[in-house]
Every structure is written in structure tokens, then in C-alpha cells.
Design a protein around this motif. Structure first.
Motif: not given
Length: 243
Positions: A89-90, A93, A161-162, A169, A171-172, A177, A191, A195
Motif C-alpha cells: 500500500h505504501q 501511494a 506517508l509514502a 510513513s 503508519w502505512m 492503526k 488500507a 489507496v
């Protein structure tokens, strides 16, 4: 030396097998959520529009720039979707930040096509002075009379975040959570939804900008343009019913 068909180390084969299992889980999540399906429909429509646009025969060097930028978004959407469905997911993003930057540039060029020649002929120093990401955002905000800095906020969010190794970052990298970060891909509905939702929002913007570059006679690419317009109406009525 690795010989024969076993050219990939076994751990990487196992990683790929895990990614494919996560893809099946992701597809189950999408199948159960019509809103996610709608995001993917508009992504496909924007990619089809970019593909149609790149086939338009032209000797206009400025228009060719727009075509290449559209092609860039096609590949970015394809890669980001691949990563999202595989549990990265990161990284998905991070590629979506590239789409965001590209769509801002396309929007600038739609508003003033004389800027395309300046951009394509500029050296690095001149390009960064006039067309760096922040300069493009500032120019768009000035053009549109926006004072909220929403474009800058979105770009910074993707970056934190990415795009950059920051504390946020991490978090992803958390399936939950308040849980711990994990190594490698994982699949979690929230997640994935995050995205894919951003993918859909960007696809609407990409399609709008690409559509503006088609000739005004309406004939070239008409089926793809109509399909995008129809899917866009449904998307907007679903996610922004009061707009």
C-alpha cells in the motif's frame, strides 16, 4: 550461478506466492464493495482515454508532450494497482504521488498551452525555477483563485506517508492503526480502500485533463471520451452527490 529455470531465489518465489494469495484476498474485498469497484471502473476509463490519446497522429511537438504525460499516468495507474492488490500500500501511494504531480502539470498546460514549449525546451535550472512541483501548484492556485492550499496539502500528505522516510510513513506499514509495523506486503480492507479511493479521485482528474487535449471536432477518440464522461457522472453522483 543459478542455472535453468530456477533463476529466482526460493525466498523470492515464496514472496511472490504470498503476493498472489494477497491479491485473491484483495479481489474478494473489492467484490464485496461496489464503491471500490466504481473507483476501479473510473481508473480503467482514464487509462483507456490515455491509451486512445497516445494513438492520435500529430506533428505538434507540444501535443506529443501531453501524450507522453498521459502515457506516464497509464503506466503509473497500472503499477499502483498491481502494488495495491499485492499488499504494497505504501509503495502504491508513492506512485500515486507521481500521478498527482503529473496531473497538476497537465492542468497547467491545459490552461496555457504556450507553457508546454517553455517546459520541453527548458534546461534543468529554468525548469526548476518555473515548473518545479511547488511552482506548478502555486501557479494553479493563482489561476483558479484558490487560497486553501489544498493541492500542497495533498502533495505533502503523499510525501509524508509514502514519498519520504518519516515517522508518519510507518503508519502505512501497520495492518492495524495502533499495531506494529510489519515487513513486506499485507492485506487489510481499510488500507486497500484508502489507496484505491485515491486512485479513483486521481483518475477523474487525469481523464479530465487528457480529454481537454483532444481536438474540438469531437470525432477522434469519441467512444473512449463518452465512456469516461459516463463513468465520471456516476462516480461524481456517488461520491459527491451534492456537487
Amino acid at each position: 550461478m543459478i542455472e535453468g529455470k530456477n533463476v529466482i531465489p526460493s525466498n523470492l518465489v515464496s514472496l511472490h506466492d504470498g503476493e498472489e494469495q494477497l491479491r485473491e484476498k484483495a479481489l474478494d474485498i473489492v467484490a464485496a464493495d461496489q464503491r471500490l469497484q466504481l473507483h476501479l471502473v473510473i481508473v480503467e476509463a482514464a487509462m483507456d482515454l490515455a491509451d486512445t490519446f497516445r494513438q492520435f497522429d500529430t506533428s505538434d511537438e507540444d501535443l506529443k508532450v501531453a501524450q507522453v504525460l498521459g502515457m506516464r499516468t497509464f503506466s503509473a495507474f497500472g503499477a499502483s494497482l498491481k502494488l495495491a492488490l499485492s499488499g504494497y500500500h505504501q509503495n502504491c501511494a508513492l506512485i500515486l504521488r507521481d500521478v498527482l504531480e503529473t496531473v497538476f502539470l497537465l492542468s497547467l498546460f491545459v490552461g496555457d498551452r504556450t507553457l508546454i514549449e517553455r517546459w520541453r525546451l527548458a534546461d534543468k535550472k529554468a525548469r526548476m525555477k518555473a515548473f518545479s512541483p511547488v511552482k506548478v501548484r502555486e501557479a494553479l492556485d493563482a489561476r483558479d483563485g484558490f487560497t486553501s492550499k489544498r493541492r500542497a496539502e495533498m502533495y505533502e500528505l503523499f510525501s509524508e506517508l509514502a514519498g519520504h522516510p518519516t515517522m508518519k510513513s510507518a503508519w502505512m506499514m501497520r495492518p492495524q492503526k495502533d499495531g506494529n509495523a510489519v515487513i513486506g506486503p499485507f492485506m487489510e480492507a481499510t488500507a486497500l480502500e484508502a489507496v484505491i479511493s485515491e486512485m479513483g479521485r486521481l483518475a477523474v482528474q487525469v481523464g479530465e485533463q487528457i480529454n481537454a487535449f483532444f481536438p474540438n471536432d469531437g470525432a477522434p477518440g469519441l467512444p473512449s471520451r463518452l465512456a469516461f464522461a459516463q463513468h465520471k457522472r456516476v462516480w461524481l453522483s456517488t461520491f459527491y452527490p451534492a456537487a
